[in-house]
Design a protein around this motif. Structure first.
Motif, short mmCIF file in Angstrom:
data_model
loop_
_atom_site.label_atom_id
_atom_site.label_comp_id
_atom_site.label_asym_id
_atom_site.label_seq_id
_atom_site.Cartn_x
_atom_site.Cartn_y
_atom_site.Cartn_z
N THR A 124 -8.33 -3.02 -5.65
CA THR A 124 -9.93 -2.80 -5.32
C THR A 124 -10.69 -3.37 -6.31
O THR A 124 -10.23 -3.74 -7.60
CB THR A 124 -9.77 -1.06 -5.11
N THR A 150 0.94 -1.18 -0.02
CA THR A 150 0.04 0.06 0.01
C THR A 150 0.95 1.31 0.05
O THR A 150 0.68 2.16 -0.80
CB THR A 150 -0.91 -0.12 1.33
N ILE A 185 -2.27 -0.58 -6.06
CA ILE A 185 -3.63 -0.43 -5.72
C ILE A 185 -4.53 -1.92 -6.22
O ILE A 185 -4.08 -2.49 -7.27
CB ILE A 185 -4.25 0.58 -6.76
N THR A 225 -15.14 0.64 -7.09
CA THR A 225 -14.50 1.52 -6.31
C THR A 225 -13.52 2.51 -6.90
O THR A 225 -13.44 3.63 -6.65
CB THR A 225 -13.84 0.96 -5.05
N ALA A 226 -12.95 1.51 -7.81
CA ALA A 226 -11.98 2.18 -8.62
C ALA A 226 -12.30 3.36 -9.67
O ALA A 226 -11.75 4.36 -9.77
CB ALA A 226 -11.07 1.16 -9.52
N LYS A 268 -14.77 5.29 -8.87
CA LYS A 268 -14.59 6.58 -7.95
C LYS A 268 -13.42 7.20 -7.61
O LYS A 268 -13.18 8.35 -7.74
CB LYS A 268 -15.59 6.31 -6.97
N GLU A 269 -12.39 6.12 -7.13
CA GLU A 269 -11.48 6.93 -6.19
C GLU A 269 -10.17 6.97 -7.47
O GLU A 269 -9.19 7.42 -7.27
CB GLU A 269 -10.98 5.70 -5.47
N HIS A 270 -10.03 6.18 -8.47
CA HIS A 270 -9.06 6.26 -9.24
C HIS A 270 -9.37 6.55 -10.88
O HIS A 270 -9.05 5.82 -11.89
CB HIS A 270 -8.16 4.93 -9.27
#
Lengths: 259, 433
Positions: free
Chosen positions: B114, B107, B112, B118-119, B121-123
């Protein structure tokens, strides 16, 4: 009585419709070492394959009995369970199956379910026999016979013989393609098994193996039959005089099974 | 598409419900338009016109991501995990994240792992860069287009430059509801000089329920990166599957595939790798077992674009009962791929006279200074091998078992996680006997 008895009576065998064995008679008892000699093409290896049940050989007449039980009614694995073992001239290569896994499966096949050989005991037995046969230990992790040299394959056959301890062992040209050092090692392995419970049939067309493994009985095959039997002195005479005198004696012109 | 459940409105509302950014909603809608206009794929030698790609449930579960304790997993799932050790592990159940863990060290290094939801949204930038852009395209045929429109699960794995991931990263895509369709999408990016070993498991409840799997993986191995990608696919008999795994290898990169293709239903599975950069390498290894009345069509395809590239295909399949298995091996050397090498071996072992097997080797070469070779065979268990094993007292059934496991060993042994390797062996055992 000790050991087992293998009886071969008037055995006739065909391959692809052609008769190769034309009435072989032979009895091998526990404790006895028999040698079958003869030139190429006289049916020696066919006899070995027919006893073990090779799929290409068809028995058309005669009997094979192991302690009175009909061997010809048995599947190949049942013949092994009954105590027969054939060290093959051309062992199969089996990709993806390690020699070690194969040996363990073979040993366990002779034991009851639930009574499999403990792993450590197996490794100890295998390593001991491999040392005795001067084999590279890495061989146990290689795929069965795959990429093995001729000499490695032969040693691997004798390794199986030593680990499975059959009642009757048949060795089909176990000496072909071996140099003198390998021949001595293989002979040492065979001699180690010599006891009153082990009968052995050694098929060869060279005399040299028999200089190291002395047979009690010697048989000569020609034209798909046993044409002469005797004691170890027969080996010496064959070594010095060849096969011609037998052919002359019996009036045989072509000793092979013929077309 | 005869399935009228799926409309623009449905897709828009699904995307909204997933709280996706606008670009993703637009991507889906555009893919949906394409899907309505474009034809189904036409895999060589398999007619799929009567295959049921329409009966499935797209959303059955709208729960948010969870973090359960591994010990609470059912035994059937737990056995795929080396539970004693710390795991880099992601589990999705019916497309919803059930568990994720990545070691602290990784980490910190910026790795990464996930779920795709989620990815997105976050990446977003990374996903946008790699999701159905350079590797698999929406426009290939109706199934890739539908995939783009209906993607409902997946994983995003990213390994930054110069990072070597020592322990494998594992994903489990677990279909719990028998009707649930997985439109699962995996993106794996290995940046320059990085190394990663990834293993995925597709697991399903054993039922006859009808459903569809539409799975796409996109693997990017940047310059001098090394990716080892293992998988075990095991969808149920009622499931119709389309599986597409694709790799792009840049200069000096290496992609190794070890695929256990164990589905029980009708399946099209293609694995294509483009060796774009000079000196890039791909080993594509796959094993398959067919049983019952299933039909499967497998393609292993490597394209050598760069110079001194090396592509090696090995596929071994076992077909029993009335199963059909078609194995295409395609080695393509593009013009300019001087000194490239394309090798392939496809072997099919037939265990029944009603089974059908076909090994179809193809070499397409547009460059002079190259080496290439192929071997293909379809045959039965060798009676002389059986005789040899049985002559040691081994029963016929056990002898066949040894020969079959041996036949599949070259790929099974490549699976890098012991628990998964063992499970693949068990799956094979279960399918063959």
């Amino acid at each position: 009585m000790s050991g087992s008895t293998l009886e071969i009576k008037d055995l006739h065998v065909e391959i692809d419709g052609k008769e190769i064995l034309k009435g072989v008679n032979l009895t091998i008892k526990g404790g006895e070492f028999h040698a079958i000699m003869g030139p190429n093409g006289t049916g020696k290896s066919t006899l070995a394959s027919a006893i073990m049940g090779h799929p290409k050989y068809e028995v058309t007449k005669g009997q094979i009995l192991m302690d009175g039980e009909d061997v010809l009614e048995m599947e190949v694995d049942e013949r092994a369970q009954a105590g027969l073992f054939l060290a093959m001239q051309y062992p199969s290569e089996i990709s993806g199956v390690t020699t070690s896994d194969f040996l363990r499966s073979s040993i366990n096949a002779h034991r009851e379910e639930g009574d499999e050989i403990p792993l450590m005991k197996f490794i100890k037995e295998m390593d001991g026999a491999m040392d005795y046969l001067e084999m590279d230990k890495n061989m146990s992790q290689r795929y069965l016979n795959e990429g093995f040299s001729g000499g490695e394959k032969k040693r691997n056959e004798i390794l199986q013989l030593m680990l499975l301890k059959p009642a009757i062992g048949i060795l089909d040209e176990i000496d072909s393609g071996l140099d003198i050092d390998a021949l001595k090692v293989v002979s040492k392995g065979i001699n180690k098994l010599r006891n009153e419970n082990f009968g052995c049939l050694i098929i060869t067309h060279y005399q040299r193996l028999l200089n190291y493994v002395t047979p009690d009985y010697v048989h000569v095959m020609m034209q798909g039959r046993v044409v002469k039997s005797g004691g170890p002195e027969l080996v010496e005479r064959l070594e010095s005089e060849g096969y011609e005198w037998i052919k002359d004696e019996l009036g045989i012109e072509d000793e092979t099974v013929g077309e | 598409m005869s399935n009228d459940v799926f409309t623009r409105d449905y897709i828009e509302s699904y995307s909204t419900q997933q709280q996706e950014p606008t670009w993703m909603t637009d991507f889906r809608l555009k893919a949906f338009e394409t899907a309505e206009a474009i034809d189904m794929p036409k895999p060589d030698k398999t007619k799929i016109t009567r295959w049921d790609f329409d009966t499935f449930e797209h959303v059955t579960n709208n729960q948010s991501a969870k973090q359960i304790a591994l010990n609470d997993l059912p035994e059937g799932i737990k056995k795929f995990i080396d539970i004693e050790k710390e795991q880099n592990l992601l589990i999705l159940r019916d497309n919803v994240r059930e568990y994720v863990h990545l070691s602290e060290a990784l980490t910190k290094q910026g790795v990464i792992v996930t779920d795709l939801r989620t990815a997105i949204k976050e990446h977003a930038d990374l996903v946008k860069q790699y999701f159905m852009t350079d590797a698999v395209s929406v426009n290939e045929h109706k199934l890739t287009a539908l995939h783009g429109a209906l993607v409902n699960g997946g994983a995003f794995i990213y390994v930054p430059k110069n990072v070597v991931v020592e322990e494998p990263i594992q994903t489990i895509f677990w279909q719990d509801n028998p009707a649930q369709a997985l439109f699962n999408h995996v993106i794996l990016v290995a940046e320059e000089n990085s190394e990663v070993t990834y293993v995925e498991n597709y697991l399903a409840s054993e039922t006859e329920a009808k459903t569809v799997m539409n799975v796409v993986s996109e693997v990017f191995a940047k310059a001098n990166a090394k990716v080892s990608y293992g998988s075990v696919d095991h969808f149920a008999h009622g499931t119709t599957s389309y599986i597409n795994r694709r790799g792009l290898a840049d200069r000096d990169a290496k992609i190794e595939w070890a695929l256990g293709q164990m589905n029980d239903g009708d399946t099209i599975s293609e694995n294509v790798t483009h060796l774009l950069g000079d000196q890039s390498v791909c080993y594509a290894k796959a094993v398959s077992v067919g049983r019952g009345d299933q039909t499967q069509n497998f393609t292993a395809h490597i394209v050598n674009h760069g110079k001194h590239t090396d592509g090696i295909i090995l596929q071994h399949g076992v077909m029993k009962e009335k199963a059909t298995g078609i194995f295409h091996g395609i080695g393509k050397i593009e013009h300019g791929g001087t000194k490239a090498n394309a090798e392939q071996e496809s072997r099919v072992l037939m265990l029944s006279k009603h089974a059908r097997g076909d090994a179809n080797p193809i070499l397409l070469i547009d460059e002079d200074d190259v080496t290439a070779g192929h071997a293909a065979s379809v045959g039965r268990v060798d009676p002389v091998q059986l005789y040899y094993l049985m002559s040691r007292g081994i029963s016929k059934q056990e002898a066949e078992r040894l020969i079959i496991h041996g036949f599949l060993a070259p790929v099974v042994n490549e699976i890098p996680i012991e628990a998964v390797r063992k499970q693949l062996t068990d799956v094979i055992e279960g399918k063959v006997y």
